[in-house]
Design a protein around this motif. Structure first.
Motif, PDB file in Angstrom:
ATOM      1  N   ALA A 198      30.658   3.594 -25.571  1.00  0.00           N
ATOM      2  CA  ALA A 198      29.371   3.882 -26.196  1.00  0.00           C
ATOM      3  C   ALA A 198      28.367   4.306 -25.132  1.00  0.00           C
ATOM      4  CB  ALA A 198      28.859   2.655 -26.929  1.00  0.00           C
ATOM      5  N   ASN A 199      27.686   5.427 -25.393  1.00  0.00           N
ATOM      6  CA  ASN A 199      26.605   5.905 -24.522  1.00  0.00           C
ATOM      7  C   ASN A 199      27.042   6.040 -23.064  1.00  0.00           C
ATOM      8  OD1 ASN A 199      24.606   6.172 -26.575  1.00  0.00           O
ATOM      9  ND2 ASN A 199      24.485   3.931 -26.640  1.00  0.00           N
ATOM     10  N   GLU A 200      28.215   6.620 -22.883  1.00  0.00           N
ATOM     11  CA  GLU A 200      28.726   6.992 -21.569  1.00  0.00           C
ATOM     12  C   GLU A 200      29.249   8.413 -21.636  1.00  0.00           C
ATOM     13  OE1 GLU A 200      28.402   5.435 -18.892  1.00  0.00           O
ATOM     14  OE2 GLU A 200      28.295   3.280 -19.322  1.00  0.00           O
ATOM     15  N   PRO A 201      29.115   9.200 -20.583  1.00  0.00           N
ATOM     16  CA  PRO A 201      28.511   8.881 -19.292  1.00  0.00           C
ATOM     17  C   PRO A 201      26.990   9.072 -19.270  1.00  0.00           C
ATOM     18  CG  PRO A 201      29.425  11.070 -19.203  1.00  0.00           C
ATOM     19  CD  PRO A 201      29.748  10.536 -20.562  1.00  0.00           C
ATOM     20  N   TYR A 202      26.377   9.287 -20.430  1.00  0.00           N
ATOM     21  CA  TYR A 202      24.926   9.466 -20.498  1.00  0.00           C
ATOM     22  C   TYR A 202      24.374   8.685 -21.676  1.00  0.00           C
ATOM     23  CZ  TYR A 202      26.525  13.604 -17.941  1.00  0.00           C
ATOM     24  OH  TYR A 202      27.158  14.435 -17.057  1.00  0.00           O
ATOM     25  N   MET A 203      23.061   8.590 -21.738  1.00  0.00           N
ATOM     26  CA  MET A 203      22.377   8.006 -22.885  1.00  0.00           C
ATOM     27  C   MET A 203      21.391   9.026 -23.441  1.00  0.00           C
ATOM     28  SD  MET A 203      21.602   4.109 -21.612  1.00  0.00           S
ATOM     29  CE  MET A 203      21.016   3.648 -23.248  1.00  0.00           C
ATOM     30  N   ILE A 204      21.141   8.952 -24.733  1.00  0.00           N
ATOM     31  CA  ILE A 204      20.153   9.836 -25.359  1.00  0.00           C
ATOM     32  C   ILE A 204      18.757   9.287 -25.083  1.00  0.00           C
ATOM     33  CG2 ILE A 204      19.257  10.690 -27.560  1.00  0.00           C
ATOM     34  CD1 ILE A 204      22.140  10.556 -28.635  1.00  0.00           C
ATOM     35  N   GLU A 205      17.923  10.126 -24.478  1.00  0.00           N
ATOM     36  CA  GLU A 205      16.551   9.748 -24.157  1.00  0.00           C
ATOM     37  C   GLU A 205      15.627  10.912 -24.496  1.00  0.00           C
ATOM     38  OE1 GLU A 205      17.205   6.697 -20.441  1.00  0.00           O
ATOM     39  OE2 GLU A 205      17.167   8.850 -20.007  1.00  0.00           O
ATOM     40  N   ALA A 206      14.496  10.617 -25.093  1.00  0.00           N
ATOM     41  CA  ALA A 206      13.581  11.669 -25.531  1.00  0.00           C
ATOM     42  C   ALA A 206      13.102  12.531 -24.371  1.00  0.00           C
ATOM     43  CB  ALA A 206      12.390  11.052 -26.251  1.00  0.00           C
ATOM     44  N   GLU A 207      13.008  11.942 -23.178  1.00  0.00           N
ATOM     45  CA  GLU A 207      12.516  12.687 -22.023  1.00  0.00           C
ATOM     46  C   GLU A 207      13.523  13.702 -21.499  1.00  0.00           C
ATOM     47  OE1 GLU A 207      12.711   9.390 -22.198  1.00  0.00           O
ATOM     48  OE2 GLU A 207      10.598   8.884 -22.620  1.00  0.00           O
ATOM     49  N   SER A 208      14.796  13.484 -21.770  1.00  0.00           N
ATOM     50  CA  SER A 208      15.824  14.341 -21.182  1.00  0.00           C
ATOM     51  C   SER A 208      16.805  14.917 -22.194  1.00  0.00           C
ATOM     52  CB  SER A 208      16.605  13.563 -20.112  1.00  0.00           C
ATOM     53  OG  SER A 208      17.179  12.389 -20.672  1.00  0.00           O
ATOM     54  N   ASP A 209      16.606  14.668 -23.483  1.00  0.00           N
ATOM     55  CA  ASP A 209      17.479  15.213 -24.526  1.00  0.00           C
ATOM     56  C   ASP A 209      16.622  15.907 -25.572  1.00  0.00           C
ATOM     57  OD1 ASP A 209      20.472  14.059 -24.273  1.00  0.00           O
ATOM     58  OD2 ASP A 209      19.037  12.572 -23.545  1.00  0.00           O
ATOM     59  N   TYR A 210      17.222  16.902 -26.225  1.00  0.00           N
ATOM     60  CA  TYR A 210      16.475  17.655 -27.230  1.00  0.00           C
ATOM     61  C   TYR A 210      17.102  17.557 -28.617  1.00  0.00           C
ATOM     62  CZ  TYR A 210      13.528  21.308 -29.198  1.00  0.00           C
ATOM     63  OH  TYR A 210      12.612  21.983 -29.962  1.00  0.00           O
ATOM     64  N   LEU A 211      18.393  17.795 -28.722  1.00  0.00           N
ATOM     65  CA  LEU A 211      19.025  17.900 -30.035  1.00  0.00           C
ATOM     66  C   LEU A 211      18.826  16.647 -30.876  1.00  0.00           C
ATOM     67  CD1 LEU A 211      20.982  19.660 -31.881  1.00  0.00           C
ATOM     68  CD2 LEU A 211      22.711  18.020 -31.134  1.00  0.00           C
ATOM     69  N   ALA A 212      19.248  15.508 -30.361  1.00  0.00           N
ATOM     70  CA  ALA A 212      19.191  14.284 -31.162  1.00  0.00           C
ATOM     71  C   ALA A 212      17.760  13.881 -31.511  1.00  0.00           C
ATOM     72  CB  ALA A 212      19.922  13.151 -30.446  1.00  0.00           C
ATOM     73  N   PRO A 213      16.842  13.805 -30.542  1.00  0.00           N
ATOM     74  CA  PRO A 213      15.486  13.391 -30.908  1.00  0.00           C
ATOM     75  C   PRO A 213      14.772  14.372 -31.834  1.00  0.00           C
ATOM     76  CG  PRO A 213      15.848  13.144 -28.541  1.00  0.00           C
ATOM     77  CD  PRO A 213      17.006  13.918 -29.081  1.00  0.00           C
ATOM     78  N   VAL A 214      14.904  15.675 -31.586  1.00  0.00           N
ATOM     79  CA  VAL A 214      14.103  16.671 -32.302  1.00  0.00           C
ATOM     80  C   VAL A 214      14.747  17.083 -33.624  1.00  0.00           C
ATOM     81  CG1 VAL A 214      13.148  19.011 -32.194  1.00  0.00           C
ATOM     82  CG2 VAL A 214      13.002  17.499 -30.199  1.00  0.00           C
TER      83      VAL A 214
END
Length: 256
Positions: A198-214
Motif C-alpha cells: 500500500a502506498n509504495e513506492p510513493y504516496m498521493i499528496e496534493a502538493e506533488s500529485d494531480y490526477l487523484a486530488p483534482v
C-alpha cells in the motif's frame, strides 16, 4: 460528450497530446496513463539528453501504456493516454510544483529544463498539460451528468532500484481518500509470489500529485493508482499478463 472526444490537434509528425481509447466503454473504470510516452518534439533537441537517457524511466513509465491499452480492452473501459514525455512537463504534477518540469530527474541533470523562464513554462503547460487534463475533465463531467458510476484508475510503473536502493515490491497500490477500496485491493492482490504494498513506492499528496486530488477526490470518485515494477512489464507478453491480473482484481474487488 462529443466535444470531450474531438481529436486533439497536432502536427502530422507528432503523436496526439491525448489518445482516448474505448470512449464508449461500459465499465465504470476510467483508466489514465499520464506517463505513457517518451516523445519530445524535435524543437526541444531532446532536452539535451542522450537517446539512451530518453529511453529510461526518467522520460516515461516503461510498460504502463501497454498495460493500460490491454486493460482497456479486457474490461471495456475508457482510457486516456498522454502523448509527451514527462520531462517536458509532468502530467501528474501540479503546475508550478518543483517536480513539474524537473531540472534533475533521479540523479540525471536535464539540461533543457535548466533556468526556464515563466513564458516557456506556461507554453509547455498550454501545449501539453492543459489539453490533456481539459479533455479528461470534460469526459468525467459528462459521465457524472449522465449518471454513470465512475472509478478512476491510473497505471504507472517504477524502477527496481532508485538512487541505489532496491525496491522489493512487484507492485504498489496508491490511494488517498479511497482508503477502504485501496486497502481491500492490496489485500486481494498481495501474495508471496507477487508482493504488493500500500502506498509504495510513493504516496498521493496534493502538493506533488494531480490526477487523484483534482480529478478523483475533488469529484468524490473512488480513485487508485497502480504502480508496477518496470522490469516486470518489459515485454508485450508481460504487459498482457499484468493487465489480465488487474482486470480480475478490479472485477472481484469493486469500491463499496
Amino acid at each position: 460528450m462529443a466535444s470531450a472526444m474531438a481529436p486533439a490537434l497536432a502536427p502530422e509528425d507528432e503523436p496526439e497530446v491525448v489518445t482516448v481509447l474505448n470512449a464508449a466503454g461500459t465499465s465504470p473504470v476510467v483508466l489514465v496513463c499520464e506517463h505513457a510516452s517518451n516523445f519530445i518534439p524535435a524543437s526541444y533537441d531532446g532536452l539535451g539528453l542522450s537517446a539512451a537517457d530518453r529511453q529510461r524511466h526518467i522520460a516515461w513509465d516503461i510498460g504502463a501504456a501497454g498495460v493500460t491499452r490491454a486493460l482497456s480492452g479486457l474490461i471495456d473501459a475508457p482510457a486516456f493516454l498522454a502523448g509527451w514525455s514527462r520531462l517536458l512537463i509532468d502530467g501528474n504534477r501540479p503546475i508550478g510544483a518543483p517536480s513539474s518540469i524537473p531540472e534533475t530527474s533521479e540523479a540525471t541533470v536535464i539540461p533543457g529544463n535548466r533556468g526556464l523562464g515563466a513564458a516557456e513554462r506556461e507554453r509547455r503547460a498550454d501545449r501539453f498539460f492543459r489539453p490533456f487534463h481539459d479533455r479528461l475533465s470534460a469526459f468525467l463531467d459528462a459521465r457524472r451528468a449522465a449518471g454513470k458510476d465512475t472509478w478512476l484508475v491510473a497505471i504507472h510503473s517504477f524502477t527496481p532500484v532508485f538512487l541505489g536502493v532496491a525496491r522489493p515490491w512487484h507492485a504498489g497500490i496508491l490511494y488517498g481518500h479511497s482508503r477502504d477500496w485501496g486497502a481491500r485491493l492490496v489485500a486481494a492482490f498481495d501474495s508471496p509470489d507477487r508482493p504488493v504494498a500500500a502506498n509504495e513506492p510513493y504516496m498521493i499528496e496534493a502538493e506533488s500529485d494531480y490526477l487523484a486530488p483534482v480529478h478523483g477526490e475533488a469529484r468524490g470518485l473512488p480513485t487508485v493508482l497502480f504502480e508496477i515494477r518496470q522490469d516486470l512489464v518489459a515485454t508485450a507478453a508481460a504487459e498482457q499478463d499484468w493487465a489480465r491480473a488487474i482486470a480480475a482484481l478490479l472485477t472481484a474487488v469493486p469500491p463499496r
